[in-house]
Each structure stands twice: as structure tokens, then as C-alpha cells.
Design a protein around this motif. Structure first.
Motif, short mmCIF file in Angstrom:
data_model
loop_
_atom_site.label_atom_id
_atom_site.label_comp_id
_atom_site.label_asym_id
_atom_site.label_seq_id
_atom_site.Cartn_x
_atom_site.Cartn_y
_atom_site.Cartn_z
N VAL A 187 -43.85 1.35 -23.28
CA VAL A 187 -43.72 2.24 -22.14
C VAL A 187 -43.57 1.39 -20.89
CG1 VAL A 187 -44.79 4.06 -20.78
CG2 VAL A 187 -45.06 4.05 -23.27
N ILE A 188 -42.51 1.64 -20.17
CA ILE A 188 -42.18 0.80 -19.01
C ILE A 188 -42.22 1.65 -17.75
CG2 ILE A 188 -40.43 -0.70 -18.00
CD1 ILE A 188 -39.28 -0.93 -20.89
N SER A 189 -42.93 1.18 -16.74
CA SER A 189 -43.00 1.88 -15.47
C SER A 189 -42.33 1.04 -14.40
CB SER A 189 -44.47 2.12 -15.08
OG SER A 189 -45.12 2.90 -16.05
N GLN A 190 -41.44 1.65 -13.68
CA GLN A 190 -40.77 0.96 -12.59
C GLN A 190 -41.15 1.63 -11.27
OE1 GLN A 190 -36.47 0.15 -14.50
NE2 GLN A 190 -36.56 -0.33 -12.32
N LYS A 191 -41.36 0.79 -10.27
CA LYS A 191 -41.65 1.29 -8.93
C LYS A 191 -40.86 0.50 -7.89
CE LYS A 191 -46.45 2.64 -9.79
NZ LYS A 191 -47.87 2.42 -9.40
N PRO A 192 -40.32 1.13 -6.87
CA PRO A 192 -40.26 2.57 -6.69
C PRO A 192 -39.19 3.19 -7.59
CG PRO A 192 -39.02 1.50 -4.97
CD PRO A 192 -39.62 0.39 -5.81
N SER A 193 -39.20 4.49 -7.69
CA SER A 193 -38.17 5.16 -8.49
C SER A 193 -36.88 5.27 -7.70
CB SER A 193 -38.64 6.55 -8.91
OG SER A 193 -38.96 7.34 -7.77
N ARG A 194 -37.00 5.34 -6.40
CA ARG A 194 -35.83 5.36 -5.53
C ARG A 194 -36.24 4.91 -4.14
NH1 ARG A 194 -32.66 9.98 -5.49
NH2 ARG A 194 -33.18 10.37 -7.65
N ASP A 195 -35.26 4.42 -3.38
CA ASP A 195 -35.53 4.02 -2.01
C ASP A 195 -34.22 3.98 -1.23
OD1 ASP A 195 -37.92 1.54 -0.74
OD2 ASP A 195 -36.89 3.22 0.24
N ILE A 196 -34.35 4.22 0.05
CA ILE A 196 -33.22 4.07 0.97
C ILE A 196 -33.60 2.98 1.95
CG2 ILE A 196 -31.77 5.19 2.70
CD1 ILE A 196 -32.45 7.87 1.34
N CYS A 197 -32.78 1.94 2.04
CA CYS A 197 -33.13 0.76 2.82
C CYS A 197 -32.05 0.43 3.83
CB CYS A 197 -33.33 -0.45 1.90
SG CYS A 197 -34.65 -0.22 0.68
N GLN A 198 -32.47 -0.22 4.88
CA GLN A 198 -31.53 -0.67 5.90
C GLN A 198 -30.87 -1.97 5.47
OE1 GLN A 198 -30.80 0.96 8.85
NE2 GLN A 198 -32.10 2.65 8.10
N ARG A 199 -29.62 -2.13 5.82
CA ARG A 199 -28.94 -3.39 5.50
C ARG A 199 -29.66 -4.54 6.17
NH1 ARG A 199 -22.99 -3.15 7.14
NH2 ARG A 199 -23.20 -0.95 6.59
N GLY A 200 -29.65 -5.67 5.50
CA GLY A 200 -30.31 -6.87 6.01
C GLY A 200 -31.76 -7.01 5.59
N THR A 201 -32.35 -5.96 5.05
CA THR A 201 -33.73 -6.03 4.61
C THR A 201 -33.78 -6.37 3.12
OG1 THR A 201 -33.83 -3.66 4.08
CG2 THR A 201 -34.41 -4.31 6.33
N SER A 202 -35.00 -6.50 2.60
CA SER A 202 -35.19 -6.81 1.18
C SER A 202 -36.08 -5.76 0.53
CB SER A 202 -35.82 -8.20 1.02
OG SER A 202 -34.97 -9.20 1.54
N LEU A 203 -35.90 -5.56 -0.75
CA LEU A 203 -36.71 -4.61 -1.51
C LEU A 203 -37.18 -5.29 -2.79
CD1 LEU A 203 -37.76 -1.65 -1.95
CD2 LEU A 203 -35.72 -1.33 -3.37
N THR A 204 -38.46 -5.13 -3.10
CA THR A 204 -39.00 -5.66 -4.34
C THR A 204 -39.29 -4.51 -5.29
OG1 THR A 204 -39.93 -7.63 -3.30
CG2 THR A 204 -40.89 -6.95 -5.40
N ILE A 205 -38.76 -4.62 -6.50
CA ILE A 205 -38.92 -3.62 -7.54
C ILE A 205 -39.88 -4.16 -8.58
CG2 ILE A 205 -37.73 -2.26 -9.30
CD1 ILE A 205 -35.13 -2.78 -7.63
N GLN A 206 -40.82 -3.32 -8.98
CA GLN A 206 -41.82 -3.75 -9.95
C GLN A 206 -41.56 -3.13 -11.32
OE1 GLN A 206 -45.69 -2.71 -8.45
NE2 GLN A 206 -45.52 -4.00 -6.64
N CYS A 207 -41.84 -3.88 -12.35
CA CYS A 207 -41.71 -3.42 -13.72
C CYS A 207 -43.01 -3.75 -14.46
CB CYS A 207 -40.53 -4.10 -14.39
SG CYS A 207 -40.31 -3.68 -16.14
N GLN A 208 -43.69 -2.71 -14.92
CA GLN A 208 -44.97 -2.87 -15.61
C GLN A 208 -44.83 -2.31 -17.02
OE1 GLN A 208 -48.27 -4.02 -14.29
NE2 GLN A 208 -48.48 -4.12 -16.52
N VAL A 209 -45.25 -3.09 -18.03
CA VAL A 209 -45.15 -2.68 -19.43
C VAL A 209 -46.56 -2.46 -19.97
CG1 VAL A 209 -44.10 -3.21 -21.66
CG2 VAL A 209 -43.17 -4.23 -19.57
#
Lengths: 114, 115
Positions: free
Chosen positions: A3-25
């Protein structure tokens, strides 16, 4: 199965920024992978997340743009750096075991860059 | 390197009619073959897989696929579709020597089941 959980499920971001996505098993896994699914397209492998060492990137993907961490056998993160609208995609985490023929997928993170 | 080609990007089909989704692959080494389904706004779910043995593989939700080595094909079929089968379907391969490993996907086939 895993069972794999990803966070966030969705996001809207501004250009030039960074987003970190997590994956937990929910169990220890040997193989962890990150895929990208651009709008209306198929899945493309970004990299293999290696526990305790640097990720292995596929052709066309670089560490500076998609840094990956894998601190243990149940967790990984993918960062999408300095985002542009072209990075708008679904990012999926996948796991597998060496002697198991099946790969399991998280629900994905739907990223929109504006 | 391996590659996967799904010959139809979209397949409209009426409810209770049969459907076939075509998949051809290319690889210089032995591979495992998979079909995954992606329902709207969801991740991927395995429908079925071919590892070895019988070339006709049965999966979940009434789907089956036939492996044809000479034609390097792995077509997916369902004799009677339901509205709930509306989804995107992906054919994929992985190298036998790296089981549970990374997948190479085809371009996907979007199935739209009409009432």
C-alpha cells in the motif's frame, strides 16, 4: 501487495518554486521508482530511488531538476525544482521487489504549475 | 532497449460489446508483459500479467490477454464491457532479469464505453 501513500495528492504551484512529493510504503521494499505522466501521455520513468545512495536517473532527467531522497526502505521523496508550466504532470511513485514480478503504484500527485 | 506500442490511442465502444486493445512490443531480451488500468483521477491497477507458460492470461474484471511471441504482441480483450470499464489502459514490459523492476509503458489506450 504493498500500500503506497503519496502526498500531496494535488497541488497548484507558482513557477520558479519547488515542490516535494512524499511516497510512503506500508512495508519494506527494495525497489522504488518515480514516474512522470504528462497530460494526455503515458508514463515515463524519471529515476530509481536507491536506499543509502544517489538515485539513478533516466536519460533526459537530472538530479538538479528532480532531486530524490531515499532515507530508508519505506520512504522516498521527489522534489520538482524551479518549476515551469511544462512540469505540470502527474507524478507517480512505484515499488517492487527483486523476485516479485509486479510493480505497485501510488495514487499519484497531480501538479499544476501556473 | 525495449519499447511498447499501443496501436489505438482511443477506442469508443458500446456497453455489452466486445473490445480489443492492441499492444506490440520490441525487446532484444526476454520480458514480462503487463496490462494496467488507470481510472479517472486514480493511480494504476494491475489487470493481468504474462510471465511464462500458457499464452492466454486471465485477469481481473473479466479481462484476458493473449501473448503471441512470433508477432511480439500482447492484445487485451473483454467479451462484454461495462460503463465502469471507461478508463485508460496501459501495456507495459519489464526485463525478466530485473523482475519487480522498472517498467516501459506504451502510449496508452483510452476506452470510452457508451450506453
Amino acid at each position: 501487495s504493498a500500500v503506497i501513500s503519496q502526498k500531496p495528492s494535488r497541488d497548484i504551484c507558482q513557477r520558479g518554486t519547488s515542490l516535494t512529493i512524499q511516497c510512503q510504503v506500508d512495508s519494506q521494499v527494495t525497489m522504488m521508482f518515480w514516474y512522470r505522466q504528462q497530460p494526455g501521455q503515458s508514463l515515463t520513468l524519471i529515476a530509481t530511488a536507491n536506499q543509502g545512495s544517489e538515485a539513478t536517473y533516466e536519460s533526459g532527467f537530472v538530479i538538479d531538476k528532480f532531486p530524490i531522497s531515499r532515507p530508508n526502505l519505506t520512504f522516498s521523496t521527489l522534489t520538482v525544482s524551479n518549476m515551469s508550466p511544462e512540469d505540470s504532470s502527474i507524478y507517480l511513485c512505484s515499488v517492487g521487489q527483486p523476485m516479485n514480478t509486479e510493480a505497485f503504484f501510488g495514487q499519484g500527485t497531480r501538479l499544476t504549475v501556473v | 532497449a525495449q519499447s511498447v506500442t499501443q496501436l489505438d490511442s482511443q477506442v469508443p465502444v458500446f456497453e455489452e460489446a466486445p473490445v480489443e486493445l492492441r499492444c506490440n512490443y520490441s525487446s532484444s531480451v526476454s520480458v514480462y508483459l503487463f496490462w494496467y488500468v488507470q481510472y479517472p483521477n486514480q493511480g494504476l491497477q494491475l489487470l493481468l500479467k504474462y510471465l511464462s507458460g500458457s499464452t492466454l492470461v486471465k485477469g481481473i474484471n473479466g479481462f484476458e490477454a493473449e501473448f503471441n511471441k512470433s508477432q511480439t504482441s500482447f492484445h487485451l480483450r473483454k467479451p462484454s464491457v461495462h460503463i465502469s470499464d471507461t478508463a485508460e489502459y496501459f501495456c507495459a514490459v519489464s526485463l525478466r532479469r530485473a523482475a519487480g523492476n522498472k517498467l516501459t509503458f506504451g502510449g496508452g489506450t483510452r476506452v470510452l464505453v457508451k450506453p
